[in-house]
Write a protein that holds these residues in place. Structure first.
Motif, PDB file in Angstrom:
ATOM      1  N   SER A   1       0.800  -1.229   0.000  1.00 14.02           N
ATOM      2  CA  SER A   1       0.000   0.000   0.000  1.00 14.02           C
ATOM      3  C   SER A   1       0.829   1.274   0.000  1.00 14.02           C
ATOM      4  O   SER A   1       0.290   2.358  -0.239  1.00 14.02           O
ATOM      5  CB  SER A   1      -0.943   0.007   1.207  1.00 14.02           C
ATOM      6  N   GLY A   2       2.129   1.152   0.328  1.00 14.20           N
ATOM      7  CA  GLY A   2       2.971   2.341   0.407  1.00 14.20           C
ATOM      8  C   GLY A   2       2.649   3.213   1.604  1.00 14.20           C
ATOM      9  O   GLY A   2       2.881   4.419   1.586  1.00 14.20           O
ATOM     10  N   THR A   3       2.094   2.595   2.652  1.00 16.34           N
ATOM     11  CA  THR A   3       1.749   3.344   3.864  1.00 16.34           C
ATOM     12  C   THR A   3       2.700   2.957   4.988  1.00 16.34           C
ATOM     13  O   THR A   3       3.829   2.580   4.728  1.00 16.34           O
ATOM     14  CB  THR A   3       0.286   3.064   4.265  1.00 16.34           C
ATOM     15  N   ASN A   4       2.253   3.064   6.226  1.00 17.29           N
ATOM     16  CA  ASN A   4       3.078   2.666   7.366  1.00 17.29           C
ATOM     17  C   ASN A   4       2.264   1.833   8.343  1.00 17.29           C
ATOM     18  O   ASN A   4       1.033   1.824   8.279  1.00 17.29           O
ATOM     19  CB  ASN A   4       3.683   3.908   8.055  1.00 17.29           C
ATOM     20  N   LEU A   5       2.957   1.136   9.231  1.00 14.97           N
ATOM     21  CA  LEU A   5       2.288   0.224  10.166  1.00 14.97           C
ATOM     22  C   LEU A   5       1.248   0.927  11.029  1.00 14.97           C
ATOM     23  O   LEU A   5       0.180   0.388  11.298  1.00 14.97           O
ATOM     24  CB  LEU A   5       3.317  -0.483  11.055  1.00 14.97           C
ATOM     25  N   ALA A   6       1.543   2.121  11.480  1.00 18.82           N
ATOM     26  CA  ALA A   6       0.613   2.839  12.363  1.00 18.82           C
ATOM     27  C   ALA A   6      -0.714   3.123  11.663  1.00 18.82           C
ATOM     28  O   ALA A   6      -1.759   3.214  12.315  1.00 18.82           O
ATOM     29  CB  ALA A   6       1.252   4.134  12.851  1.00 18.82           C
ATOM     30  N   SER A   7      -0.680   3.245  10.334  1.00 15.47           N
ATOM     31  CA  SER A   7      -1.915   3.535   9.587  1.00 15.47           C
ATOM     32  C   SER A   7      -2.948   2.427   9.725  1.00 15.47           C
ATOM     33  O   SER A   7      -4.149   2.689   9.717  1.00 15.47           O
ATOM     34  CB  SER A   7      -1.604   3.735   8.104  1.00 15.47           C
ATOM     35  N   ILE A   8      -2.494   1.188   9.827  1.00 19.21           N
ATOM     36  CA  ILE A   8      -3.435   0.067   9.942  1.00 19.21           C
ATOM     37  C   ILE A   8      -4.274   0.230  11.206  1.00 19.21           C
ATOM     38  O   ILE A   8      -5.507   0.169  11.162  1.00 19.21           O
ATOM     39  CB  ILE A   8      -2.699  -1.287   9.931  1.00 19.21           C
ATOM     40  N   GLY A   9      -3.614   0.437  12.344  1.00 23.00           N
ATOM     41  CA  GLY A   9      -4.328   0.610  13.607  1.00 23.00           C
ATOM     42  C   GLY A   9      -5.200   1.848  13.607  1.00 23.00           C
ATOM     43  O   GLY A   9      -6.336   1.827  14.097  1.00 23.00           O
ATOM     44  N   TYR A  10      -4.691   2.914  13.050  1.00 23.43           N
ATOM     45  CA  TYR A  10      -5.430   4.177  13.038  1.00 23.43           C
ATOM     46  C   TYR A  10      -6.715   4.064  12.221  1.00 23.43           C
ATOM     47  O   TYR A  10      -7.774   4.507  12.648  1.00 23.43           O
ATOM     48  CB  TYR A  10      -4.541   5.300  12.488  1.00 23.43           C
ATOM     49  N   HIS A  11      -6.622   3.485  11.038  1.00 21.68           N
ATOM     50  CA  HIS A  11      -7.778   3.446  10.137  1.00 21.68           C
ATOM     51  C   HIS A  11      -8.687   2.240  10.331  1.00 21.68           C
ATOM     52  O   HIS A  11      -9.891   2.320  10.074  1.00 21.68           O
ATOM     53  CB  HIS A  11      -7.319   3.496   8.682  1.00 21.68           C
ATOM     54  N   TYR A  12      -8.133   1.105  10.741  1.00 22.96           N
ATOM     55  CA  TYR A  12      -8.934  -0.127  10.808  1.00 22.96           C
ATOM     56  C   TYR A  12      -8.952  -0.791  12.181  1.00 22.96           C
ATOM     57  O   TYR A  12      -9.731  -1.705  12.395  1.00 22.96           O
ATOM     58  CB  TYR A  12      -8.456  -1.126   9.746  1.00 22.96           C
ATOM     59  N   GLY A  13      -8.076  -0.385  13.066  1.00 25.31           N
ATOM     60  CA  GLY A  13      -8.038  -0.983  14.398  1.00 25.31           C
ATOM     61  C   GLY A  13      -7.087  -2.145  14.503  1.00 25.31           C
ATOM     62  O   GLY A  13      -6.388  -2.299  15.493  1.00 25.31           O
ATOM     63  N   SER A  14      -7.059  -2.995  13.487  1.00 26.22           N
ATOM     64  CA  SER A  14      -6.161  -4.155  13.509  1.00 26.22           C
ATOM     65  C   SER A  14      -5.975  -4.677  12.081  1.00 26.22           C
ATOM     66  O   SER A  14      -6.771  -4.372  11.186  1.00 26.22           O
ATOM     67  CB  SER A  14      -6.732  -5.279  14.373  1.00 26.22           C
ATOM     68  N   LYS A  15      -4.952  -5.469  11.911  1.00 25.17           N
ATOM     69  CA  LYS A  15      -4.714  -6.109  10.612  1.00 25.17           C
ATOM     70  C   LYS A  15      -5.890  -7.002  10.245  1.00 25.17           C
ATOM     71  O   LYS A  15      -6.345  -7.034   9.103  1.00 25.17           O
ATOM     72  CB  LYS A  15      -3.420  -6.939  10.658  1.00 25.17           C
TER      73      LYS A  15
END
Length: 196
Positions: free
Chosen positions: A32-46
């Motif tokens: 996705s070209g994003t960062n790990l923190a974005s997953i938690g921020y936008h979706y809560g978890s993988k």
């Protein structure tokens, strides 16, 4: 696109390429070209992100395949058996382009026993999908007769899963549209005296 959409697209690609079990958060970030923190921020978890990505993939599949089953340049036959065969021919023909989605769906089925969150996420869309199948396969208006659409969709869903499993197992002996139609004819025309 923002990070949320980029993550969803990356997760969809990872699911198709690697499946649920083998997709890591780092895989999603790389895709996705994003960062790990974005997953938690936008979706809560993988896991929540993967669940949303799975729903998006199945919806995209339905949007692509559904219209292809409707009448196009060549009207579908009026005879119910001939219509059944024509529609199933289109479904079976679409299998190769949908193979990755079907493979993913089979993996999801194996996860449902132990993944309560995934099971809860797909319950509502599964019911909606049944109505969509009744509309795509039979041209039914689910709002006109919801119960008929529900049971027709359930039967279609069961047949579709079985046909696709056979396609994945052994394409050489998997049923053709004619095989399915001939089998339906035998099933519907078999009288009680023949079963005695």
């Amino acid at each position: 696109m923002g990070h949320r959409e980029d993550l969803l697209e990356g997760a969809k690609q990872c699911l198709l390429d690697k499946g649920y079990a083998r997709t890591t958060a780092r895989d999603i970030v790389a895709a996705s070209g994003t960062n790990l923190a974005s997953i938690g921020y936008h979706y809560g978890s993988k896991e929540a992100l993967l669940n949303q990505a799975f729903l998006a993939l199945t919806e995209e599949w339905g949007n692509a395949v559904g219209p292809a089953l409707q009448e196009d340049a060549e009207p579908l036959p009026a005879d119910p058996y001939a219509r059944f065969e024509a529609v199933w021919g289109k479904v079976i023909d679409s299998f190769e382009v949908s193979r990755k989605v079907w493979k993913l769906q089979l993996e999801v089925v194996t996860r449902l026993e132990t993944d309560e969150a995934l099971r809860e996420v797909i319950k509502g869309p599964q019911e909606e999908g049944r109505s969509g199948l009744a509309e795509a396969f039979l041209g039914m208006d689910a709002t006109a007769d919801p119960e008929k659409a529900r049971v027709a969709g359930m039967l279609t869903q069961a047949l579709m899963a079985g046909v696709m499993i056979q396609q994945m197992t052994d394409p050489e002996t998997a049923p053709t549209a004619k095989d399915l139609t001939d089998g339906l004819r035998v099933f519907m025309e078999r009288g009680p005296e023949e079963g005695a």
